[in-house]
Design a protein around this motif. Structure first.
Motif, mmCIF file in Angstrom:
data_model
loop_
_atom_site.group_PDB
_atom_site.id
_atom_site.type_symbol
_atom_site.label_atom_id
_atom_site.label_comp_id
_atom_site.label_asym_id
_atom_site.label_seq_id
_atom_site.Cartn_x
_atom_site.Cartn_y
_atom_site.Cartn_z
ATOM 1 N N LYS A 171 1.167 4.054 -3.069
ATOM 2 C CA LYS A 171 0.852 5.474 -2.860
ATOM 3 C C LYS A 171 2.043 6.341 -3.249
ATOM 4 O O LYS A 171 1.897 7.384 -3.873
ATOM 5 N N GLU A 185 -6.000 -0.659 -7.395
ATOM 6 C CA GLU A 185 -5.978 0.703 -7.939
ATOM 7 C C GLU A 185 -7.438 1.173 -7.944
ATOM 8 O O GLU A 185 -8.316 0.481 -8.493
ATOM 9 N N ALA A 186 -7.699 2.349 -7.315
ATOM 10 C CA ALA A 186 -9.073 2.737 -7.012
ATOM 11 C C ALA A 186 -9.911 2.988 -8.271
ATOM 12 O O ALA A 186 -11.092 2.665 -8.316
ATOM 13 N N ASN A 187 -9.308 3.542 -9.300
ATOM 14 C CA ASN A 187 -10.068 3.943 -10.472
ATOM 15 C C ASN A 187 -10.497 2.748 -11.316
ATOM 16 O O ASN A 187 -11.662 2.617 -11.690
ATOM 17 N N TYR A 233 -0.228 6.002 -7.150
ATOM 18 C CA TYR A 233 -1.508 5.310 -7.346
ATOM 19 C C TYR A 233 -2.493 5.766 -6.275
ATOM 20 O O TYR A 233 -2.108 5.946 -5.109
ATOM 21 N N GLU A 234 -3.762 5.913 -6.675
ATOM 22 C CA GLU A 234 -4.806 6.074 -5.667
ATOM 23 C C GLU A 234 -5.284 4.653 -5.377
ATOM 24 O O GLU A 234 -5.640 3.920 -6.315
ATOM 25 N N GLU A 274 0.853 -1.202 0.000
ATOM 26 C CA GLU A 274 0.000 0.000 0.000
ATOM 27 C C GLU A 274 0.886 1.249 0.000
ATOM 28 O O GLU A 274 0.680 2.179 -0.776
ATOM 29 N N ASN A 316 -16.714 5.455 -2.714
ATOM 30 C CA ASN A 316 -15.839 6.618 -2.949
ATOM 31 C C ASN A 316 -16.404 7.555 -4.020
ATOM 32 O O ASN A 316 -17.119 7.168 -4.885
#
Ligand SMILES: Cc1cc2nc3c(=O)[nH]c(=O)nc-3n(C[C@H](O)[C@H](O)[C@H](O)COP(=O)(O)OP(=O)(O)OC[C@H]3O[C@@H](n4cnc5c(N)ncnc54)[C@H](O)[C@@H]3O)c2cc1C
Length: 447
Positions: free
Chosen positions: A342, A376-378, A346-347, A338, A447
């Motif tokens: 970051k 990866e959040a997106n 990367y989000e 993590e 989110n």
């Protein structure tokens, strides 16, 4: 003069695998492997020589794989590559090649610390005679300092500790051992396990001098501490062994390794390189990668061996998958942590859980397993995962690595059909990988 269609220099993880792969792909081509040692060590097994396996001779790669695959062997040191004549000059005469694979590996890094050349300061050299001597010295030593708290440092510390009656200290520059591959919570847990076994750990400090007359007597740390020592084991990394390639005029890359493209071809179209000596790029973003692992070496070898007469495979870059164990506690990692993700911009959505790896949890052999996945959040693509548990941690990190390499999303993982059985696996209702993927999906939705 000896002649072969495909010649490989180096007979360890990369060289042997490249030779086998070349023979499987081109069974009619005469394949010859040149290596400088009579007996080849299993490199990853080296720490276990000191406590579990008992001697370097019990930790060897058998030559049966060469015979079984019809690979000829020349025990000699390669001294020069003459690219014009397509000849490798060796201590046992010249060898002519049509295609050449260089897998000369790596050598341990020795930092220019004052006193690093004192008697009793030893790096881990992959050589039977050297390790035999190191083993004898380890048995006699009373106060041992291990420099480097990566997986090699902690495995060496734990194995030497099994001999009993020694004071062992690991010195690590970063705030935690293993912090280049695990998030803090995993590092802290492993440090507790190591300390509980009687091994001291000093983090956030570095060795600034190795004191003594001719032999080492103490180690000076940057925080002012002086540690008594009659043996110092350097475990701070390895550098690509590129002398032969550099002297032959092959291009050297940004990290000091032999420059290769994704087909493992060097700047000479008839020469390939693979393993610790070859330049690597990261799976994540394609930047230079300093990783040197057997998983990468053997992948690159399967690519190089298959490609020597035409491109069949390409490297996706280094994922970084490996595991380690101290006592009954194992850690496995694949891809980015993590913190690392970051840092690289990367989000992320990171999810963790802990539970038994059998169902019900009172089944014999059940171990509490902690799993963390980083998406990866997106896109929802998995970029990393870590596990702490029993010996199954190694294979769990391999599954995570496969998911990363296939760029699976949380939704793909949530749709897995996982085989389960009470005595063998976690519950199907809360199977950790699937459960974490569902948790990540829910979090991304919020989110
Ligand atoms: C103590 C230790 C533990 C490790 N544990 C793990 C682990 O658990 N998991 C993991 O993934 N990785 C581990 N690694 C890393 C892994 O061992 C390496 O990534 C792997 O050995 C690389 O293989 P290679 O064939 O590229 O290089 P090497 O293993 O370095 O082999 C290169 C070979 O080429 C030979 N050679 C070099 N020059 C010449 C020449 N001129 N002529 C003839 N022969 C030559 C050398 O003698 C050597 O045999 C560990 C490494 C060490 C040191």
């Amino acid at each position: 003069m000896t002649k072969a269609d495909i010649v490989i220099i180096g007979g360890s993880a990369a060289g042997l695998t490249a030779a086998i792969s070349a023979r499987r792909t081109y069974p009619k081509k005469k394949t010859l492997l040149i290596r400088q040692e009579k007996q080849v060590l299993i490199p990853c097994g080296i720490p276990y020589i000191f406590g579990t396996v008992g001697s370097p001779e019990k930790n060897l790669i058998p030559d049966a794989a060469l015979e079984k695959n019809g690979i000829e062997l020349l025990i000699a040191q390669a001294k020069k590559i003459d690219r014009k004549k397509k000849i490798v000059e060796t201590t046992e005469g010249d060898v002519e090649y049509e295609r050449l694979i260089v897998s000369t590996g790596s050598v341990p890094v020795m930092p220019p610390i004052p006193g690093f050349d004192r008697d009793g300061v030893m790096a881990i050299i992959k050589d039977v005679a050297f390790l035999r001597e190191m083993q004898q010295r380890t048995e006699k030593a009373k106060n041992i300092v291990i420099v480097g708290g990566g997986f090699i440092g902690i495995e060496m510390a734990d194995e030497i500790n099994k001999l009993g009656g020694k004071s062992i200290t690991i010195v690590e520059l970063f705030p935690h051992c293993l912090s280049l591959a695990y998030d803090e919570e995993f590092c802290i847990e492993m440090e507790e396990v190591i300390r509980a076994r009687g091994i001291a750990i000093r983090t956030g400090t570095k060795v600034v001098a190795i004191n003594g007359n001719s032999a080492v007597e103490s180690v000076q740390l940057s925080d002012g501490t002086e540690l008594e020592a009659d043996l110092v084991v350097m475990a701070i990394g390895a550098a690509a062994n590129v002398d032969l390639a550099r002297d032959a005029g092959l291009h050297i890359g940004l990290t000091g390794s032999i420059a290769v493209d994704r087909t493992m071809r060097t700047s000479d179209e008839c020469i390939y390189a693979c393993g610790d000596c070859a330049e690597k790029v990261s799976f994540f973003g394609g930047g230079p990668s300093p990783l040197k692992l057997a998983s990468i070496a053997t992948l690159e070898a399967r690519i190089a061996g298959a490609n020597v007469y035409g491109v069949k495979r390409e490297s996706p870059g280094t994922v970084g998958v490996w595991s380690t164990a101290v006592g009954d506690v194992a850690l496995g990692t694949a891809g980015l942590t993590e913190a690392m993700a970051k840092k690289r911009g990367y989000e992320v959505v990171a999810v963790s859980l802990e539970g038994p790896n059998r169902h019900p949890g009172i089944m014999p052999g059940a171990a509490n397993t902690k799993l963390k996945l980083v998406f990866e959040a997106n896109s929802g693509v998995l970029v990393g995962g870590q596990v702490r548990g029993d010996s199954t941690a190694g294979e769990i990190s391999n599954i995570i690595s496969a998911c990363i390499q296939k760029r699976m999303t949380a939704e793909d993982i949530a749709m897995f059909q996982m085989g389960t059985q009470p005595a063998l696996t976690a519950s199907p209702v809360a199977y950790p990988l699937v459960n974490l993927a569902e948790m990540a999906i829910a979090q991304m939705g919020r989110n």
